[in-house]
Scaffold this active site. Structure first.
Site, PDB file in Angstrom:
ATOM      1  N   GLY A 198      -3.630   2.383   4.753  1.00 60.63           N
ATOM      2  CA  GLY A 198      -5.080   2.513   4.747  1.00 60.63           C
ATOM      3  C   GLY A 198      -5.751   1.275   5.304  1.00 60.63           C
ATOM      4  N   ILE A 199      -6.949   1.002   4.789  1.00 61.73           N
ATOM      5  CA  ILE A 199      -7.643  -0.216   5.194  1.00 61.73           C
ATOM      6  C   ILE A 199      -7.682  -1.164   4.014  1.00 61.73           C
ATOM      7  CG2 ILE A 199      -9.058   0.982   6.896  1.00 61.73           C
ATOM      8  CD1 ILE A 199     -11.407   0.719   4.898  1.00 61.73           C
ATOM      9  N   GLY A 200      -7.913  -2.412   4.297  1.00 59.28           N
ATOM     10  CA  GLY A 200      -7.965  -3.418   3.248  1.00 59.28           C
ATOM     11  C   GLY A 200      -7.086  -4.602   3.595  1.00 59.28           C
TER      12      GLY A 200
ATOM     13  N   ILE B 201      -4.336  -5.881   2.147  1.00 64.37           N
ATOM     14  CA  ILE B 201      -2.875  -5.740   2.135  1.00 64.37           C
ATOM     15  C   ILE B 201      -2.378  -5.023   3.391  1.00 64.37           C
ATOM     16  CG2 ILE B 201      -0.925  -4.627   0.972  1.00 64.37           C
ATOM     17  CD1 ILE B 201      -2.158  -5.414  -1.681  1.00 64.37           C
TER      18      ILE B 201
ATOM     19  N   GLU C 297      -3.529   8.814   7.739  1.00 61.38           N
ATOM     20  CA  GLU C 297      -4.830   9.460   7.583  1.00 61.38           C
ATOM     21  C   GLU C 297      -5.958   8.547   8.035  1.00 61.38           C
ATOM     22  OE1 GLU C 297      -4.036   8.345   3.204  1.00 61.38           O
ATOM     23  OE2 GLU C 297      -3.164   7.912   5.153  1.00 61.38           O
TER      24      GLU C 297
ATOM     25  N   ILE D   8      -3.940   0.639  -8.728  1.00 62.22           N
ATOM     26  CA  ILE D   8      -4.656  -0.159  -9.714  1.00 62.22           C
ATOM     27  C   ILE D   8      -3.686  -0.809 -10.695  1.00 62.22           C
ATOM     28  CG2 ILE D   8      -6.311  -0.039 -11.637  1.00 62.22           C
ATOM     29  CD1 ILE D   8      -7.754   2.169  -9.976  1.00 62.22           C
TER      30      ILE D   8
ATOM     31  N   GLY E 123      -4.431  10.142   0.036  1.00 65.07           N
ATOM     32  CA  GLY E 123      -3.214  10.565   0.717  1.00 65.07           C
ATOM     33  C   GLY E 123      -1.956   9.934   0.171  1.00 65.07           C
TER      34      GLY E 123
ATOM     35  N   LYS F 287      -8.161 -10.454 -10.805  1.00 65.67           N
ATOM     36  CA  LYS F 287      -8.902 -11.715 -10.657  1.00 65.67           C
ATOM     37  C   LYS F 287      -9.050 -12.440 -11.990  1.00 65.67           C
ATOM     38  CE  LYS F 287     -11.490 -10.182  -6.596  1.00 65.67           C
ATOM     39  NZ  LYS F 287     -12.828  -9.842  -6.040  1.00 65.67           N
TER      40      LYS F 287
END
Length: 479
Positions: free
Chosen positions: A258-260, A262, A281, A356, A379, A406
């Site tokens: 995905g995005i982000g 990592i 996806e 999470i 996905g 955090k």
């Protein structure tokens, strides 16, 4: 019976035959895109009516309707804002707004609109989390690959579909641009299509094309697309990227991510890889450098050879410019891109997903924080299972996460939070990666799983996790 050429027809009087002919002619003249053809690429003998967004909704928005809205970078924010204003001004009620992840403020979920609009998320974004938590909005738990079935099976029946498209070309074709996903399924099952035509929408190929003749009301609006990305990876995220890139991604692998931070960190660690493919996806700006370096070629694929496959995306202007009018990119429907069987056929399928929290037996929560809904199934299971079932036996399903929050709370936990949803089961999970290392859980017993996961937890939490594991399993974690 009488014979006309090679067709057999019942005996009818001349008068009745004339009536049948008149009825057929009337039916033909009344044909439109919805009753005659549902194929969005088919040019029709009709044109959209160009209006302002407010005028379009004043013509068609009514109480009790279902409205579908395109999402991600293609979220038609001006249309949604106009819908909200018209709904309020008209004192309308009980309008359902169905969507995947949407960008920007969602005015229609504010408390003052609770009797007018009710959001239904197929994948939740930050802009609706509060309203879902407070009961003003809904969410449907569903795999991405299954979302189009909701429309095709008439479980969701949109009266109005809101989309954002590129301007029509010389043949009259627009592009759905950055978001194809479930959009086509919604459009072919919608009564009315309202399109925001935007010069900033990239022109993409694959399943993205729609002929302008299928649009009922067109609105010219050149609002810039929302942008994400550019945040540098933390030291922990960079280490995760290196661990995955150096140990789990082979030359010739097909990647999903995905995005982000990592995923971007993983992509940054692949600059010396060869013949990588992308079938995901969604994807991020990080692939551009790998394409330019010749690392991403898609040459090992048996289908869509030499092309990147995606379904939706959100990033920055560099990414939008990269995909614009680029035949190297195919944007395809989500029930194909995320189809578990299709994924299993790709060479060295390497699926990288985040979450999470993970418990010591390998259960993965990715859609909620305790009972509070956070996102959706997305996905993750589509690709994790597809990679695990890889026909070449070389797939790698990977869950990646920083070991602590955090607040320095461990994300590897004795048990998931009360009410937390299991998105990926412990039987689905193979690799779990943190900045502390890689755990391979496939074929491991419960105590072996606990041992492997505690090894990649943060050192500050390992002793407490061992004690909790003993209390839960009634034995010490062991290799």
């Amino acid at each position: 019976m009488s014979v006309m050429g090679k067709f057999v027809v019942p005996n009818v009087s001349v008068r009745n035959f004339a009536k049948i002919g008149a009825a057929l002619q009337a039916a033909k003249s009344n044909r439109n895109y919805f009753t005659y053809t549902q194929e969005l690429s088919q040019p029709l003998d009709r044109k959209p009516e160009f209006l302002t967004a407010k005028e379009a909704f004043e013509k068609c928005l009514k109480s009790g309707q279902t409205v579908y809205a395109q999402g991600a970078a293609a979220t038609p924010v001006p249309l949604l804002d106009a819908m909200t204003d018209v709904g309020k001004a008209g004192n309308l009620r009980d309008i359902k707004v169905v969507h995947m992840h949407t960008e920007k403020e969602a005015k229609y979920v504010a408390p003052e609109y609770k009797d007018i609009f009710r959001s239904v998320s197929l994948f939740m974004a930050a802009n609706v989390r509060k309203s879902v938590a407070e009961g003003r909005s809904d969410a449907i738990p569903i795999f991405l690959q299954d979302i189009p079935k909701l429309f095709h099976r008439k479980i969701i029946r949109p009266d109005i579909a809101l989309i954002q498209v590129s301007p029509p070309d010389q043949h009259g074709y627009c592009s759905l641009g950055t978001s194809v996903d479930c959009v086509r399924a919604a459009l072919v099952n919608s009564q009315i299509i309202i399109a925001q035509i935007n010069v900033n929408m990239p022109r993409t190929f694959g399943d993205a094309i729609i002929h302008v003749s299928h649009v009922d009301y067109a609105v010219q609006d050149n609002t810039p697309l929302p942008e994400h990305g550019g945040k540098p990876a933390s030291a922990e995220e960079t280490k995760i990227g290196q661990l995955i890139g150096e140990n789990l991604v082979e030359d010739g692998a097909t990647l999903q991510m995905g995005i982000g931070s990592i995923p971007d960190a993983v992509l940054s660690a692949l600059k010396n890889h060869k013949d990588l493919g992308i079938h995901s996806e969604m994807f991020s700006v990080g692939i551009i450098d790998l394409v330019r370096r010749g690392c991403v070629t898609n040459n090992r694929k048996k289908f869509h050879k030499g092309r990147i496959v995606g379904s939706f995306l959100v990033g920055n202007k560099e990414l939008y410019d990269f995909v614009d009018n680029n035949p190297f990119i195919e944007m395809l429907e989500i029930d194909y891109v995320n189809n578990t069987h299709v994924v299993s056929l790709l060479p060295n399928m390497t699926a990288i997903n985040s979450c999470i929290e993970v418990d010591i037996t390998g259960q993965v929560c990715a859609d909620s924080i305790g009972t509070r809904m956070f996102s959706g199934f997305g996905g993750q299971v589509d690709f994790i299972r597809g990679a695990a079932e890889a026909v070449d036996g070389r797939g790698k399903p990977i869950i990646a996460l920083v070991s602590t929050t955090k607040r320095n709370e461990s994300k590897i936990v004795p048990t998931l939070k009360v009410g937390a949803g299991v998105v990926t089961t412990r039987a689905h999970v193979n690799y779990v990666v943190t900045e502390q290392g890689i755990a391979n859980l496939f074929g491991k017993t419960l105590r072996q799983r606990a041992y492997e996961l505690i090894k990649i937890s943060h050192p500050d939490h390992r002793e407490a996790l061992e004690k909790a594991a003993f209390e839960r399993l009634k034995c010490m974690p062991a290799p």
